[in-house]
Design a protein around this motif. Structure first.
Motif, PDB file in Angstrom:
ATOM      1  N   UNK A 197       0.832  -1.202   0.000  1.00 24.15           N
ATOM      2  CA  UNK A 197       0.000   0.000   0.000  1.00 24.15           C
ATOM      3  C   UNK A 197       0.870   1.257   0.000  1.00 24.15           C
ATOM      4  N   UNK A 198       1.892   1.298   0.880  1.00 20.48           N
ATOM      5  CA  UNK A 198       2.800   2.443   0.914  1.00 20.48           C
ATOM      6  C   UNK A 198       3.503   2.640  -0.419  1.00 20.48           C
ATOM      7  N   UNK A 199       3.964   1.540  -1.005  1.00 24.27           N
ATOM      8  CA  UNK A 199       4.670   1.628  -2.269  1.00 24.27           C
ATOM      9  C   UNK A 199       3.816   2.235  -3.361  1.00 24.27           C
ATOM     10  N   UNK A 200       2.546   1.816  -3.440  1.00 19.17           N
ATOM     11  CA  UNK A 200       1.651   2.376  -4.447  1.00 19.17           C
ATOM     12  C   UNK A 200       1.368   3.848  -4.167  1.00 19.17           C
ATOM     13  N   UNK A 201       1.125   4.178  -2.903  1.00 16.69           N
ATOM     14  CA  UNK A 201       0.802   5.560  -2.550  1.00 16.69           C
ATOM     15  C   UNK A 201       1.952   6.512  -2.859  1.00 16.69           C
TER      16      UNK A 201
END
Length: 356
Positions: A23-27
């Motif tokens: 999730x962090x990587x996509x955000x």
């Protein structure tokens, strides 16, 4: 075009809940819609302010730090200075304004910058063009000679995984959908106890342990190169000295805390850095890790007091602002204690600021 929130929700519906790291990587780094692909996030008009934007003293003292190491190594005729996440180029401009006063430093310099934000790359180029910077997209793309690395507020932005202590052991925290709204949950399958450090095995129920696998991988690649070529890695960030439990993941937007799940790609996500884990990786690569010091200690030992006096004497009308900046950078109730200075270097080097 499909929005980043819709992309994330679609992926969850298709594949099930995703890890916090995913999730962090996509955000943060989605190729088209990630936070770091957008506009300049720094300054009063952005989401946060970093130390180099507070005062030129921060970068000037780090410039002295690297000149001292370069001279300890015999002033090599070719070396690489690499900055990770250079922001607007302010820190590096301040570093080089001081460092290039040392005879031979400028002629020996190969400047490399690791950056993904197009807006910031343009600002970096505007400030650093006289030094012939080269932008890299890999930690392995470095030049000849020793390697010096500086990373200010870089490791805190790398994706982390979170694990929560439950009745049946540790479970990974995931991001899923509840009534079509993003929500945190736990993977039903516990992970083996051996996968986590002994220091957290006795943690209480509901304790959270954060693991920065991405940060460890970055440090491993950098440390192996520094071990092979000689040099040092300086990282300044907020974090803790010893691996421990505790939930530190946060979202910041417009200089205020925000909901982590509400607006993917619109807020900065970060987590405190586990410096013990980074140190273990660097030692494994053969580097000597200095005792961790607070940012306040580090800057005071490098001479921020003397530099502030000199700047105030040269600019009396700015003295109050200079004093305020010094306080903000070094005071225990501001950035001085929360932020830490970490250094891993070739054995035998004596990095300034890490001892009295």
């Amino acid at each position: 075009m499909t929005s980043l929130p819709d992309l994330i929700d679609t992926q969850i519906r298709a594949n099930g809940p995703m890890s916090v790291a995913s999730y962090m990587g996509l955000c943060l780094t989605h190729p088209a819609k990630g936070y770091y692909k957008g506009a300049d996030p720094l300054g009063a008009g952005g989401d946060f302010i970093t130390a180099p934007e507070i005062s030129q003293m921060f970068g000037e003292l780090i410039g002295f730090f690297f000149v001292n190491l370069w001279q300890q190594m015999g002033s090599p005729k070719a070396f690489t200075l690499l900055e990770l996440g250079p922001g607007r180029g302010t820190l590096m401009a301040d570093i080089l304004r001081v460092a290039c006063r040392a005879e031979g430093f400028r002629d020996s310099l190969d400047l490399r910058l690791f950056e993904t934000n197009p807006t910031l790359i343009a600002e970096q180029n505007a400030r650093l063009e006289p030094y012939d910077p080269k932008w890299v997209d890999s930690f392995d793309k470095i030049g000849a000679g020793p390697l010096f690395v500086v990373a200010n507020e870089f490791f805190d932005a790398l994706p982390i995984r979170q694990f929560v202590r439950g009745q049946t052991g540790w479970h990974e925290r995931v991001v899923g959908l509840v009534d079509d709204r993003r929500a945190f949950g736990l993977s039903p399958t516990p992970i083996p106890n051996a996968a986590l450090p002994d220091t957290v095995q006795d943690a209480p129920l509901h304790a959270v342990f954060e693991v920065a696998l991405a940060g460890g991988e970055v440090m491993s690649r950098l440390a192996k190169n520094v071990s092979r070529l000689g040099g040092a890695i300086l990282a300044i960030d907020y974090g803790y000295a010893l691996s421990q439990t505790g939930e530190t993941l946060q979202a910041v937007k417009n200089h205020a805390y925000a909901d982590i799940l509400a607006e993917p790609g619109e807020a900065d996500l970060s987590a405190h850095v586990d410096f013990e884990a980074l140190g273990n990786v660097a030692r494994k690569a053969g580097l000597a890790v200095q005792p961790l010091v607070s940012q306040g200690e580090f800057l005071n030992r490098l001479g921020i007091g003397e530099r502030a006096k000199a700047l105030s004497a040269a600019n009396p009308s700015a003295a109050a602002g200079i004093a305020a900046a010094r306080t903000r950078l070094t005071a225990a109730d501001q950035m001085g204690t929360l932020f830490k200075a970490f250094c891993a270097a070739s054995p035998g080097l004596r990095p300034s600021g890490f001892s009295e």
